[in-house]
Design an enzyme around this catalytic site. Structure first.
Site, PDB file in Angstrom:
ATOM      1  CG  HIS A 126      14.334   8.200  24.452  1.00  0.00           C
ATOM      2  ND1 HIS A 126      15.252   7.500  23.648  1.00  0.00           N
ATOM      3  CD2 HIS A 126      13.645   7.344  25.119  1.00  0.00           C
ATOM      4  CE1 HIS A 126      15.104   6.092  24.009  1.00  0.00           C
ATOM      5  NE2 HIS A 126      14.124   5.954  24.846  1.00  0.00           N
ATOM      6  CD  GLU A 174       3.732 -12.594  48.193  1.00  0.00           C
ATOM      7  OE1 GLU A 174       3.548 -11.800  47.301  1.00  0.00           O
ATOM      8  OE2 GLU A 174       4.896 -12.742  48.697  1.00  0.00           O
ATOM      9  CG  ASP A 200       1.515 -11.654  44.019  1.00  0.00           C
ATOM     10  OD1 ASP A 200       1.061 -11.345  43.048  1.00  0.00           O
ATOM     11  OD2 ASP A 200       2.938 -11.643  44.308  1.00  0.00           O
ATOM     12  CB  CYS A 254       5.412  -3.421  50.682  1.00  0.00           C
ATOM     13  SG  CYS A 254       5.314  -5.115  50.773  1.00  0.00           S
TER      14      CYS A 254
END
Length: 659
Positions: free
Chosen positions: A305, A546, A570, A617
């Site tokens: 971390h 898409e 997609d 996008c």
């Protein structure tokens, strides 16, 4: 009841995905277990779950027993089959140099520290970049228990004292989580630490030791060491790194028991190099990170971390130096190379000049992009190309604003649904969308309506078992069948539109009737809100392109909607008939394939002919090598990861300069 599945969670159930999985499991009354290789553990214990070492592509079984067992199985199996689980709204830290916005690649495992000379050390290259500055040694004293055996009458009081200390640590972490100053990535890390502090594995182990006569401090030290050793023994570098987290949480509990405060990092000088044998993620997340020039640590690796926090804040870091970090205790100045893992103690004049030059060059490169933050990119003909951000939660607003996003090109509403145990109310949704609209007004905010299916199930909606959920009951198909859920979201969006430039985008559209049915529902919602006297406003309705069907009917679709947004992820997998999650056909998932580029061009041509906005996008929108091509096709909006925004603006301005 039980059901088996193959785990698709990216990198398996390490810290944050395990935390999310446990949170989901705790939302059900049923007793829930996760089984791997014949070993069963409670799905409501983060520590036990992580120690099961569930990796990506392994088979596990979920068992549930109780009144809501069916719902529990559906939700938990859905989470395990989601490759983005644990990464969506608590994304892994990103390297500033990683302009594609992808997860920063950690070093491939632990590199043992090796001396390169009297004043040169080498460890794990955990966070890229160069730094040189004054050494700030952070070596708090070790904590030791009293080693006293408790009398029988003291045990109950000592357990109460221990529980109070645990509660105090949890409260402290809750307070940190409530602060706006904590970044989304750091928030996820602190939440994972809080889960460890509350986990029965740690508290139960410690209480058992106290009942055996150990004082609380000794019990916590022993319990933390025992559990940390289990993490260290697992053959998984993500889980090995959790050993440090357990020790860090144990230390915080001990400090409360002793009535002590840890040594503060508040006074670290500007540009100083933080030197420590070990530093807890809890301490670093609360430190004045903007003042820290670099981090050098004896413990930790590229998946710890500490490394994640350093990368997310652009701080160069070298970890895993082991005992050699002690050579830095008396250092006056330190130079470090986060790309190679080299650390130089009190560098000579030539080395100092070399590192100063590297730091300056890196700063210039960053500054060269930063100047594009406020730029409104225009082409030579005066057309403005909007560069927007893809986000999935309100926590990501700040990163998008800091990058200079001209609004939001994709707000993924499914994350709002997936992070809650029940379907979010209309009021909760309206508040979320309104906050988003206000944050970016007057820029547009494109909200994608609920895009879930068998691959991304949520609590409250029962999905059928599907052989291929990517081709099944998802997106607009599910929403139109469940108008009770869809209308609640549409009403919330109409209410939020009062506060800014809200636009609404429908996912997985493949038929004109889907747009027309949605318009009927929008009209119904508008009439209802008007009758109820609830403030609302209209919004532009668009579709996400898409599916191949949407491409082929794009001219007709363009007459029905206000905008297109091309979802290249997609669209590519559907055009190429290649599952984007299947590594064996990964080479086919290439947006530059002529078939995919042709589909994008056909869509753009239809949108331009109809006079509507055409945007993108998908991940390809942020690729500098493709931006010019997309713009020439007629796209006027590109939405991407915030990390890619300034580079995209630079690419547009370069086009304008070329004429």
């Amino acid at each position: 009841m039980e059901r088996s599945t193959i785990v698709r969670v990216h990198e398996g159930l390490h810290a944050r995905p395990a935390t999310r999985f446990v949170k989901l499991a705790k939302g059900f009354e049923s007793d829930v277990e996760l089984v791997k290789d014949g070993k069963a553990v409670s799905a409501k214990s983060s520590v036990k779950l992580m120690l099961l070492a569930v990796k990506e592509n392994q088979e596990v079984t979920v068992r549930a027993n109780g009144a809501d067992a069916i719902e529990a199985l559906e939700a938990l199996i859905g989470y395990l089959e989601n490759p983005r689980a644990g990464l969506d709204d608590e994304a892994e830290a990103q390297s500033p140099a990683n302009d594609a916005g992808q997860e920063a690649a950690p070093a491939p495992g632990f590199v043992p520290a090796a001396p390169d000379g009297a004043n040169r050390l080498r460890g794990v290259a955990a966070s890229e970049g160069f730094a040189i500055g004054p050494a700030f040694a952070h070596f708090p004293p070790d904590i030791a228990g009293r080693g006293r055996v408790l009398r029988a009458e003291e045990i109950e009081g000592e357990i109460d004292r221990f529980r109070t200390a645990v509660g105090a640590v949890q409260a402290r972490m809750d307070l940190a989580l409530a602060q706006d100053s904590l970044s989304a990535g750091d928030r996820g890390i602190v939440a994972a630490l809080r889960d460890i502090a509350a986990d029965d594995s740690l508290t139960g182990e410690a209480e058992g030791l106290i009942k055996g006569g150990n004082d609380a401090v000794s019990a916590v030290i022993t319990a933390a060491s025992t559990i940390a050793a289990e993490f260290s023994a697992v053959d998984d570098h993500y889980l090995n790194a959790r050993a440090d987290d357990v020790h860090a949480v144990g230390r915080q509990i001990c400090l409360v028991l002793l009535g002590q405060d840890d040594i503060s990092l508040e006074n670290i000088p500007e540009g100083a190099i933080l030197i420590a044998d070990d530093i807890g993620a809890w301490d670093l997340a609360r430190a004045p990170l903007k003042r820290i020039g670099g981090v050098v640590c004896g413990h930790g690796g590229a998946t710890s971390h500490i490394a994640i926090i350093a990368r997310s804040h652009g701080i160069p870091a070298v970890l895993g130096l082991g005992g050699q970090v002690n050579a830095l205790r008396t250092a006056r100045e330190v130079a470090l190379d986060g790309n190679t893992g080299h650390v130089i103690i009190d560098p000579d004049a030539a080395t100092r000049a070399d590192f100063a030059g590297r730091v300056e060059a890196a700063a210039k490169e960053r500054a060269g992009l930063t100047i594009f933050k406020t730029v409104t990119p225009k082409l030579a003909d005066g057309r403005i190309i909007e560069i927007a951000a893809n986000i999935g939660s309100l926590e990501e607003i700040e990163a998008a604003q800091e990058a200079g996003a001209m609004g939001i090109g994709l707000f993924r509403t499914e994350l709002l649904f997936m992070r809650h145990m029940h379907l979010p109310s209309e009021d909760m949704q309206a508040e979320t969308y309104a906050a988003l609209a206000k944050a970016f007004a007057p820029y547009p905010v494109i909200v994608r309506t609920l895009d879930i299916g068998g691959d991304k199930p949520i609590a409250g909606i029962e999905f059928p078992d599907e052989e291929n959920p990517f081709l099944g009951w998802r997106g607009i198909r599910m929403c139109l069948d469940r108008s009770d859920i869809f209308k609640r979201q549409l009403r919330a969006l109409l209410r939020a539109a009062v506060h800014g430039n809200i636009k609404v985008m429908l996912p997985m559209v493949s038929d004109l009737s889907e747009v027309r049915q949605t318009r009927v529902l929008v009209d119904e919602c508008t009439a209802e809100l008007k009758a109820e006297g609830v403030p609302h406003a209209s919004f532009d309705l668009g579709v996400m392109i898409e599916t191949p069907a949407a491409v082929l009917i794009a001219p007709a679709l363009a007459k029905e909607v206000a905008f297109f947004s091309i979802g290249t992820n997609d669209l590519t997998q559907y055009i190429m008939a290649a599952d984007r999650l299947n590594p064996t056909v990964a080479k086919l998932n290439d947006v530059t394939n002529p078939a995919v580029m042709s589909a994008i061009e056909m869509t753009a041509k239809a949108g331009v002919a109809a006079g509507i906005m055409v945007g993108m996008c998908g991940e390809a929108a942020g690729r500098p090598d493709l931006i010019a091509t997309f713009v020439k096709m007629g796209l006027t909006e590109l939405s991407m990861s915030p990390a890619s925004i300034q580079r995209a603006k630079k690419a547009i301005m370069a086009m304008a300069a070329e004429g």
